[in-house]
Design a protein around this motif. Sequence first.
Motif, short mmCIF file in Angstrom:
data_model
loop_
_atom_site.label_atom_id
_atom_site.label_comp_id
_atom_site.label_asym_id
_atom_site.label_seq_id
_atom_site.Cartn_x
_atom_site.Cartn_y
_atom_site.Cartn_z
N LEU A 186 49.17 34.06 -1.42
CA LEU A 186 50.46 33.72 -2.01
C LEU A 186 51.56 34.63 -1.45
N GLY A 187 51.49 34.88 -0.16
CA GLY A 187 52.49 35.66 0.54
C GLY A 187 52.71 35.05 1.91
N ALA A 223 54.82 29.17 0.09
CA ALA A 223 53.50 29.80 0.10
C ALA A 223 52.76 29.20 -1.09
N GLN A 224 51.49 28.86 -0.89
CA GLN A 224 50.72 28.21 -1.94
C GLN A 224 49.31 28.78 -1.97
N ALA A 225 48.79 29.03 -3.18
CA ALA A 225 47.44 29.58 -3.31
C ALA A 225 46.88 29.28 -4.70
N GLY A 256 50.37 21.74 2.80
CA GLY A 256 50.26 20.42 2.18
C GLY A 256 50.30 20.49 0.66
N ALA A 257 50.29 19.32 0.06
CA ALA A 257 50.36 19.22 -1.40
C ALA A 257 48.99 19.44 -2.03
N CYS A 266 47.08 26.14 -9.31
CA CYS A 266 47.63 26.15 -7.96
C CYS A 266 49.10 26.56 -8.08
N PHE A 267 49.44 27.69 -7.48
CA PHE A 267 50.81 28.19 -7.50
C PHE A 267 51.48 27.91 -6.15
N ARG A 268 52.70 27.37 -6.20
CA ARG A 268 53.50 27.16 -4.98
C ARG A 268 54.87 27.79 -5.21
N LEU A 269 55.24 28.72 -4.33
CA LEU A 269 56.56 29.35 -4.36
C LEU A 269 57.34 28.82 -3.17
N THR A 270 58.49 28.20 -3.43
CA THR A 270 59.31 27.58 -2.39
C THR A 270 60.66 28.26 -2.33
N THR A 271 61.12 28.57 -1.11
CA THR A 271 62.45 29.17 -0.94
C THR A 271 63.52 28.08 -0.99
N SER A 272 64.76 28.49 -1.04
CA SER A 272 65.87 27.55 -1.06
C SER A 272 66.14 27.03 0.35
#
Length: 169
Positions: A50-51, A61-63, A107-108, A143-149
């Motif tokens: 997740l980095g 980033a997704q993990a 991916g999703a 499942c965590f997904r962090l998305t930037t702007s």
Amino acid sequence: MVSFGSARVTGALWRDEEVIGGGTITSGTLDIKLGPEGAVDFPNFVIPGLGNEALTPNGFAQAPLLIRNNGTTPFNFRLQNTTVGGALPFTLAASTVANAEECPSTGAPMGATVLFNGNAAGAQVPVAPAARALAPGASEVWCFRLTTSDQPPQSATSTVTFSFRADQA
């Protein structure tokens, strides 16, 4: 750009005595574990994957994170709070999936049940007083997904911290 995710877990020990006349008394342990095989009980656990050191606009980033009830009594839990330290803002998507492979780094997520999608800072999943039940020996994969702007600050970094809460059911 760098983003890292970590999870914090708080544990508690307690003792109480009561004299009663007859009957059955049972006791149990409340033990939440995180990470691979649901075996980690560190207060500060870094979620592998997740980095990302090269996030682009709208990059993510997704993990997965395995959450396991390793105790002998059922508990209710939630993602109590999410903090974002740094200049990079993030959107958080949190879902449950059947297993870690259903949460690929690209991916999703597959077969996901979305629990939250919104600003990462201050996220609580589910919103209190609601909680998710977990029986002894049971586990969930989040499942965590962090998305930037679409226009993140250049050369900025942030750290995202997830704090969980578990209460005896």
